[in-house]
Scaffold this active site. Sequence first.
Site, mmCIF file in Angstrom:
data_model
loop_
_atom_site.group_PDB
_atom_site.id
_atom_site.type_symbol
_atom_site.label_atom_id
_atom_site.label_comp_id
_atom_site.label_asym_id
_atom_site.label_seq_id
_atom_site.Cartn_x
_atom_site.Cartn_y
_atom_site.Cartn_z
ATOM 1 N N LYS A 13 3.977 15.893 -5.195
ATOM 2 C CA LYS A 13 4.593 14.186 -4.541
ATOM 3 C C LYS A 13 5.531 13.911 -5.570
ATOM 4 O O LYS A 13 6.685 13.462 -5.083
ATOM 5 C CB LYS A 13 3.349 13.288 -4.365
ATOM 6 C CG LYS A 13 2.564 13.405 -3.504
ATOM 7 C CD LYS A 13 1.560 12.178 -3.122
ATOM 8 C CE LYS A 13 0.659 11.798 -3.946
ATOM 9 N NZ LYS A 13 -0.519 12.728 -4.807
ATOM 10 N N ARG A 162 -1.235 13.954 -19.077
ATOM 11 C CA ARG A 162 -1.866 12.691 -18.365
ATOM 12 C C ARG A 162 -3.344 12.685 -18.815
ATOM 13 O O ARG A 162 -4.075 13.846 -18.855
ATOM 14 C CB ARG A 162 -1.612 12.759 -16.951
ATOM 15 C CG ARG A 162 -0.215 12.145 -16.565
ATOM 16 C CD ARG A 162 -0.260 12.108 -15.189
ATOM 17 N NE ARG A 162 -1.162 11.708 -14.312
ATOM 18 C CZ ARG A 162 -1.012 11.319 -12.999
ATOM 19 N NH1 ARG A 162 0.124 11.942 -12.391
ATOM 20 N NH2 ARG A 162 -2.178 11.142 -12.104
HETATM 21 P P1 AMP Z 1 -1.072 9.194 -9.525
HETATM 22 O O1 AMP Z 1 -0.053 9.028 -10.777
HETATM 23 O O2 AMP Z 1 -0.424 8.760 -8.079
HETATM 24 O O3 AMP Z 1 -1.889 10.288 -9.336
HETATM 25 O O4 AMP Z 1 -2.335 8.107 -9.792
HETATM 26 C C1 AMP Z 1 -2.938 8.189 -10.853
HETATM 27 C C2 AMP Z 1 -4.059 7.220 -10.519
HETATM 28 O O5 AMP Z 1 -3.774 5.731 -10.395
HETATM 29 C C3 AMP Z 1 -4.823 7.380 -9.566
HETATM 30 O O6 AMP Z 1 -5.777 8.435 -9.576
HETATM 31 C C4 AMP Z 1 -5.643 6.013 -8.983
HETATM 32 O O7 AMP Z 1 -6.629 6.030 -9.914
HETATM 33 C C5 AMP Z 1 -4.563 5.194 -9.427
HETATM 34 N N1 AMP Z 1 -3.720 4.826 -8.274
HETATM 35 C C6 AMP Z 1 -2.091 4.998 -8.150
HETATM 36 N N2 AMP Z 1 -1.931 4.697 -6.794
HETATM 37 C C7 AMP Z 1 -2.858 3.961 -6.436
HETATM 38 C C8 AMP Z 1 -3.038 3.239 -4.922
HETATM 39 N N3 AMP Z 1 -2.195 3.194 -4.265
HETATM 40 N N4 AMP Z 1 -4.277 2.763 -4.826
HETATM 41 C C9 AMP Z 1 -5.260 2.721 -5.650
HETATM 42 N N5 AMP Z 1 -5.357 3.437 -6.937
HETATM 43 C C10 AMP Z 1 -4.025 4.229 -7.376
#
Ligand code: AMP
Length: 222
Positions: A13, A162
């Site tokens: 993504k 990360r």
């Molecule tokens: P990402 O960088 O999109 O993989 O997000 C990392 C982490 O942030 C996820 O595993 C969730 O714990 C949290 N997170 C990101 N976006 C959301 C969302 N829209 N709703 C809830 N938690 C989120």
Amino acid sequence: MVIIMLGAPGTGKGTVAGILTEKLGWPQVSTGDIFRKHMKEGTELGKLAESYISKGNLVPDDVTIQLIENRLKENDVQEGIILDGFPRTIKQAEELDKILAKQGKKVDLVINLTTPKEEIIERIVNRRVCSNPECKTIYNIVLNPPKQEGICDKCGHEIVQRKDDNIETVEARLEGYFKQTSPLVEYYEKQGNLYNAMVSKQINKMGKDVAEEVIEKIKNQK
Ligand code: AMP
């Protein structure tokens, strides 16, 4: 134009969103990046988010929705926005529709990425990101390593892993995705704005190929 990136963690993504932002000029808004920034700065929101993210769980809806509602009011996203990692629950999607309706807007395109699970795990474990928040280039230390180890090709900043990109939390994140986020595929299918794309080395199709397809699609719509 409001574009949403949908898909399990590790499907690409961020990569697709980054290319779309570069080519279309609309900001990439990643809730994950916003949370990580707060975590780094040690704000109250950062501490709260960390308690969920470190376990591979989602941050509560009310917190996340408020964050996006505020972000959608800013000037730089009025022409277009690429939402990367939001919405992740039906509640978030419904609230997003309401927030956009108030602005006379709607979700225009949802790019749904799928990748075989074993490839997802491999990618997450091998993923590294540029620590410069203005750059955020994503690398894979096996498939797409930087020219100089640990240094970003584009901006020269340090490349980091990360905290949640490890084998311990990946299973919880994938489980969370299938339980809470995957119902959004049907939600947007019903709205008629879903674009499905598989990203996999098995079919020799990566994030950049999907981004090119999407840019063509948008150009043809104009
Ligand atoms: P990402 O960088 O999109 O993989 O997000 C990392 C982490 O942030 C996820 O595993 C969730 O714990 C949290 N997170 C990101 N976006 C959301 C969302 N829209 N709703 C809830 N938690 C989120």
